[in-house]
Design a protein around this motif. Structure first.
Motif, PDB file in Angstrom:
ATOM      1  N   PRO A 121      36.490  48.292  34.152  1.00  0.00           N
ATOM      2  CA  PRO A 121      37.399  47.477  33.415  1.00  0.00           C
ATOM      3  C   PRO A 121      38.682  47.115  34.058  1.00  0.00           C
ATOM      4  CG  PRO A 121      35.643  48.627  32.006  1.00  0.00           C
ATOM      5  CD  PRO A 121      35.666  49.201  33.246  1.00  0.00           C
ATOM      6  N   ALA A 122      39.375  48.422  34.305  1.00  0.00           N
ATOM      7  CA  ALA A 122      40.756  48.164  34.781  1.00  0.00           C
ATOM      8  C   ALA A 122      40.734  47.412  35.995  1.00  0.00           C
ATOM      9  CB  ALA A 122      41.397  49.772  34.785  1.00  0.00           C
ATOM     10  N   ALA A 123      39.967  47.695  36.685  1.00  0.00           N
ATOM     11  CA  ALA A 123      39.840  47.301  38.171  1.00  0.00           C
ATOM     12  C   ALA A 123      39.455  45.851  38.161  1.00  0.00           C
ATOM     13  CB  ALA A 123      38.941  47.780  39.200  1.00  0.00           C
ATOM     14  N   GLY A 124      38.610  45.428  37.168  1.00  0.00           N
ATOM     15  CA  GLY A 124      38.304  43.927  37.092  1.00  0.00           C
ATOM     16  C   GLY A 124      39.458  43.178  36.500  1.00  0.00           C
ATOM     17  N   ARG A 125      40.072  43.923  35.705  1.00  0.00           N
ATOM     18  CA  ARG A 125      41.237  42.970  35.019  1.00  0.00           C
ATOM     19  C   ARG A 125      42.422  42.931  36.274  1.00  0.00           C
ATOM     20  NH1 ARG A 125      43.577  41.612  30.218  1.00  0.00           N
ATOM     21  NH2 ARG A 125      41.221  41.315  29.836  1.00  0.00           N
ATOM     22  N   GLU A 126      42.465  44.133  36.950  1.00  0.00           N
ATOM     23  CA  GLU A 126      43.851  43.986  38.286  1.00  0.00           C
ATOM     24  C   GLU A 126      43.211  42.772  39.201  1.00  0.00           C
ATOM     25  OE1 GLU A 126      45.628  46.881  41.391  1.00  0.00           O
ATOM     26  OE2 GLU A 126      44.167  47.596  39.878  1.00  0.00           O
ATOM     27  N   LEU A 127      41.930  42.795  39.381  1.00  0.00           N
ATOM     28  CA  LEU A 127      41.534  41.804  40.370  1.00  0.00           C
ATOM     29  C   LEU A 127      41.796  40.372  39.809  1.00  0.00           C
ATOM     30  CD1 LEU A 127      39.672  40.668  42.757  1.00  0.00           C
ATOM     31  CD2 LEU A 127      37.597  40.959  41.353  1.00  0.00           C
ATOM     32  N   LEU A 128      41.248  40.026  38.437  1.00  0.00           N
ATOM     33  CA  LEU A 128      41.839  38.618  37.925  1.00  0.00           C
ATOM     34  C   LEU A 128      43.360  38.415  38.107  1.00  0.00           C
ATOM     35  CD1 LEU A 128      39.198  38.972  35.007  1.00  0.00           C
ATOM     36  CD2 LEU A 128      39.172  37.274  37.163  1.00  0.00           C
ATOM     37  N   GLU A 129      44.041  39.413  37.879  1.00  0.00           N
ATOM     38  CA  GLU A 129      45.460  39.252  37.827  1.00  0.00           C
ATOM     39  C   GLU A 129      45.968  38.806  38.979  1.00  0.00           C
ATOM     40  OE1 GLU A 129      47.289  38.788  35.385  1.00  0.00           O
ATOM     41  OE2 GLU A 129      46.100  39.625  33.464  1.00  0.00           O
ATOM     42  N   THR A 130      45.241  39.575  40.049  1.00  0.00           N
ATOM     43  CA  THR A 130      45.848  39.333  41.383  1.00  0.00           C
ATOM     44  C   THR A 130      45.303  37.707  41.904  1.00  0.00           C
ATOM     45  OG1 THR A 130      45.453  41.641  42.180  1.00  0.00           O
ATOM     46  CG2 THR A 130      45.397  40.139  43.770  1.00  0.00           C
ATOM     47  N   LEU A 131      44.401  37.450  41.517  1.00  0.00           N
ATOM     48  CA  LEU A 131      43.741  36.127  41.900  1.00  0.00           C
ATOM     49  C   LEU A 131      44.746  35.039  41.151  1.00  0.00           C
ATOM     50  CD1 LEU A 131      39.775  36.286  41.532  1.00  0.00           C
ATOM     51  CD2 LEU A 131      41.319  35.560  43.718  1.00  0.00           C
ATOM     52  N   ALA A 165      26.479  39.444  33.366  1.00  0.00           N
ATOM     53  CA  ALA A 165      26.694  39.489  32.136  1.00  0.00           C
ATOM     54  C   ALA A 165      28.054  40.272  31.871  1.00  0.00           C
ATOM     55  CB  ALA A 165      25.658  40.369  31.260  1.00  0.00           C
ATOM     56  N   LYS A 166      28.269  41.386  32.906  1.00  0.00           N
ATOM     57  CA  LYS A 166      29.340  42.144  32.926  1.00  0.00           C
ATOM     58  C   LYS A 166      30.484  41.319  33.311  1.00  0.00           C
ATOM     59  CE  LYS A 166      32.074  46.256  34.552  1.00  0.00           C
ATOM     60  NZ  LYS A 166      31.808  47.329  35.192  1.00  0.00           N
ATOM     61  N   GLU A 167      30.582  40.377  34.480  1.00  0.00           N
ATOM     62  CA  GLU A 167      31.150  39.388  34.897  1.00  0.00           C
ATOM     63  C   GLU A 167      31.739  38.311  33.876  1.00  0.00           C
ATOM     64  OE1 GLU A 167      31.023  35.651  37.946  1.00  0.00           O
ATOM     65  OE2 GLU A 167      30.059  37.483  38.614  1.00  0.00           O
ATOM     66  N   THR A 168      30.822  37.946  33.205  1.00  0.00           N
ATOM     67  CA  THR A 168      31.112  36.952  31.903  1.00  0.00           C
ATOM     68  C   THR A 168      32.071  37.465  31.187  1.00  0.00           C
ATOM     69  OG1 THR A 168      28.881  35.679  32.350  1.00  0.00           O
ATOM     70  CG2 THR A 168      30.019  35.352  30.318  1.00  0.00           C
ATOM     71  N   GLN A 169      31.716  38.590  30.550  1.00  0.00           N
ATOM     72  CA  GLN A 169      32.516  39.137  29.663  1.00  0.00           C
ATOM     73  C   GLN A 169      33.840  39.474  30.133  1.00  0.00           C
ATOM     74  OE1 GLN A 169      31.642  39.570  26.316  1.00  0.00           O
ATOM     75  NE2 GLN A 169      29.538  38.404  27.126  1.00  0.00           N
ATOM     76  N   GLU A 170      33.811  39.839  31.425  1.00  0.00           N
ATOM     77  CA  GLU A 170      35.500  40.473  31.888  1.00  0.00           C
ATOM     78  C   GLU A 170      36.287  39.063  31.804  1.00  0.00           C
ATOM     79  OE1 GLU A 170      36.972  42.916  32.605  1.00  0.00           O
ATOM     80  OE2 GLU A 170      35.330  44.258  32.065  1.00  0.00           O
ATOM     81  N   LEU A 171      35.598  37.973  32.466  1.00  0.00           N
ATOM     82  CA  LEU A 171      36.106  36.591  32.381  1.00  0.00           C
ATOM     83  C   LEU A 171      36.580  36.010  30.955  1.00  0.00           C
ATOM     84  CD1 LEU A 171      34.013  34.426  35.141  1.00  0.00           C
ATOM     85  CD2 LEU A 171      36.559  35.018  35.114  1.00  0.00           C
ATOM     86  N   LEU A 172      35.651  36.316  29.993  1.00  0.00           N
ATOM     87  CA  LEU A 172      36.225  35.811  28.836  1.00  0.00           C
ATOM     88  C   LEU A 172      37.350  36.524  28.211  1.00  0.00           C
ATOM     89  CD1 LEU A 172      32.508  35.437  27.142  1.00  0.00           C
ATOM     90  CD2 LEU A 172      34.377  33.421  27.710  1.00  0.00           C
ATOM     91  N   ARG A 173      37.139  37.866  28.596  1.00  0.00           N
ATOM     92  CA  ARG A 173      38.463  38.602  27.962  1.00  0.00           C
ATOM     93  C   ARG A 173      39.677  38.218  28.570  1.00  0.00           C
ATOM     94  NH1 ARG A 173      34.473  42.838  27.271  1.00  0.00           N
ATOM     95  NH2 ARG A 173      34.759  43.610  29.421  1.00  0.00           N
ATOM     96  N   TRP A 174      39.594  38.110  29.849  1.00  0.00           N
ATOM     97  CA  TRP A 174      40.714  37.795  30.404  1.00  0.00           C
ATOM     98  C   TRP A 174      41.432  36.333  30.047  1.00  0.00           C
ATOM     99  CZ3 TRP A 174      41.184  34.023  34.970  1.00  0.00           C
ATOM    100  CH2 TRP A 174      42.507  33.975  35.614  1.00  0.00           C
ATOM    101  N   LEU A 175      40.484  35.673  29.865  1.00  0.00           N
ATOM    102  CA  LEU A 175      40.893  34.115  29.299  1.00  0.00           C
ATOM    103  C   LEU A 175      41.739  34.407  27.775  1.00  0.00           C
ATOM    104  CD1 LEU A 175      37.992  31.844  30.342  1.00  0.00           C
ATOM    105  CD2 LEU A 175      40.157  31.779  31.259  1.00  0.00           C
ATOM    106  N   LEU A 176      40.748  35.078  27.154  1.00  0.00           N
ATOM    107  CA  LEU A 176      41.433  35.059  25.519  1.00  0.00           C
ATOM    108  C   LEU A 176      42.490  35.829  25.525  1.00  0.00           C
ATOM    109  CD1 LEU A 176      37.627  35.183  23.958  1.00  0.00           C
ATOM    110  CD2 LEU A 176      39.245  33.093  24.554  1.00  0.00           C
ATOM    111  N   ASP A 177      42.800  37.043  26.297  1.00  0.00           N
ATOM    112  CA  ASP A 177      43.778  37.878  26.162  1.00  0.00           C
ATOM    113  C   ASP A 177      45.174  37.202  26.370  1.00  0.00           C
ATOM    114  OD1 ASP A 177      42.267  39.553  24.995  1.00  0.00           O
ATOM    115  OD2 ASP A 177      42.194  41.098  26.810  1.00  0.00           O
ATOM    116  N   SER A 178      45.144  36.043  27.239  1.00  0.00           N
ATOM    117  CA  SER A 178      46.407  35.702  27.946  1.00  0.00           C
ATOM    118  C   SER A 178      46.574  33.947  27.527  1.00  0.00           C
ATOM    119  CB  SER A 178      46.307  35.605  29.366  1.00  0.00           C
ATOM    120  OG  SER A 178      47.503  34.800  29.805  1.00  0.00           O
TER     121      SER A 178
END
Length: 292
Positions: A121-131, A165-178
């Motif tokens: 999870p932490a690495a996934g969030r860092e990846l999205l923030e970097t993108l 499914a994990k990718e989808t949930q990570e994307l949704l969390r990232w979108l909704l948290d910011s």
């Protein structure tokens, strides 16, 4: 003789055109081969094998993506070459995300997003923030929307489905948290695309509807123009607001009823006016199917 000298050598135009076409086709073959290779890379990145990629493999895959981005930028303004590449891509087909010439522009972001399924999870969030920080942000948002439209079993039985499914949930969390990312996402994607996403993802649906109602409060009624107008230049205009709400109302149930119920509640809190021009909620209801 003099007339022939002035005219120069005669050229068979009918024979030149086919030769030129054959030369262009031959020059394009290596490029098409590279596109097919990247298509294979992208297809593998959609499955569970992506989790076994080491740093070198990821780096090479991203080099392929950047190469195709260069191809896109080089040929985007050259209609004949672009049309030829478009035909070749469509003739052999490819994985989701590489079925048109325009898709070449987003290959790097697609590869990065596919890494989410195998990341902590932490690495996934860092990846999205970097993108998001590196951009171009419109690329990231378009690819995120495409990824969220994929059919993913919420209770997967296979490793590939689990990663998706994990990718989808990570994307949704990232979108909704910011709020910044969510707002940009909902402005960037079309009304029809967002309605499809809202139908698939209830949490995104509620957040999107909340944004639409917030955008509505930023409009004011201009008596001289007889219409609702933005307060600030960046505000969503009336026409776009109506289009987005109408698209939600055309989605399968229960989206339409959720939209209408939200507007009716706001209309009641705003004085429950029935006369147009008094309350934006009244006018929005009048503009929507089933709202009057």
């Amino acid at each position: 003789m003099a007339e022939h000298a002035k005219a120069g050598p005669r050229v068979d135009v009918q024979s030149v055109a086919p030769r030129k076409a054959r030369a262009e086709a031959a020059a394009m073959e290596p490029l098409v081969h590279h596109m097919e290779r990247f298509s294979e890379v992208l297809a593998v990145s959609c499955g569970p094998l992506v989790r076994s990629w080491d740093a070198t493999t990821v780096r090479r895959a991203l080099q392929w993506a950047r190469y195709l981005l260069h191809v896109y930028r080089r040929f985007a303004g050259r209609s004949r070459a672009r049309e030829a590449l478009e035909r070749r891509i469509q003739s052999w087909g490819g994985p989701p995300g590489l079925r048109s010439f325009a898709a070449l522009e987003f290959g790097d972001a697609r590869l990065r997003l596919h890494e989410l399924g195998g990341a902590a999870p932490a690495a996934g969030r860092e990846l999205l923030e970097t993108l998001w920080a590196r951009g171009p942000r419109e690329h990231v948002l378009n690819v995120a929307g495409e990824a969220l439209l994929r059919d993913v079993d919420p209770q997967p039985a296979h490793a590939a489905d689990s990663a998706g499914a994990k990718e989808t949930q990570e994307l949704l969390r990232w979108l909704l948290d910011s709020p910044e990312v969510l707002t940009a996402f909902c402005r960037q994607l079309s009304a029809v695309r967002l309605a499809s996403l809202a139908d698939r993802h209830p949490t995104l649906s509620r957040a999107y509807l909340g944004l639409l109602t917030a955008w509505a409060t930023q409009l004011h009624y201009d008596l001289q123009k007889g219409s609702w107008v933005p307060t600030q230049p960046e505000d969503v205009p009336w026409k776009e607001l109506c289009l987005r709400l109408q698209s939600l109302c055309q989605a399968p149930p229960p989206l339409q009823e959720e939209v209408l119920e939200t507007l009716r509640t706001n209309k009641a809190l705003d004085g429950d006016f029935e006369v147009p021009g008094m309350s934006i909620w009244t006018d929005l209801l009048l503009a929507l199917p089933g709202g009057a």
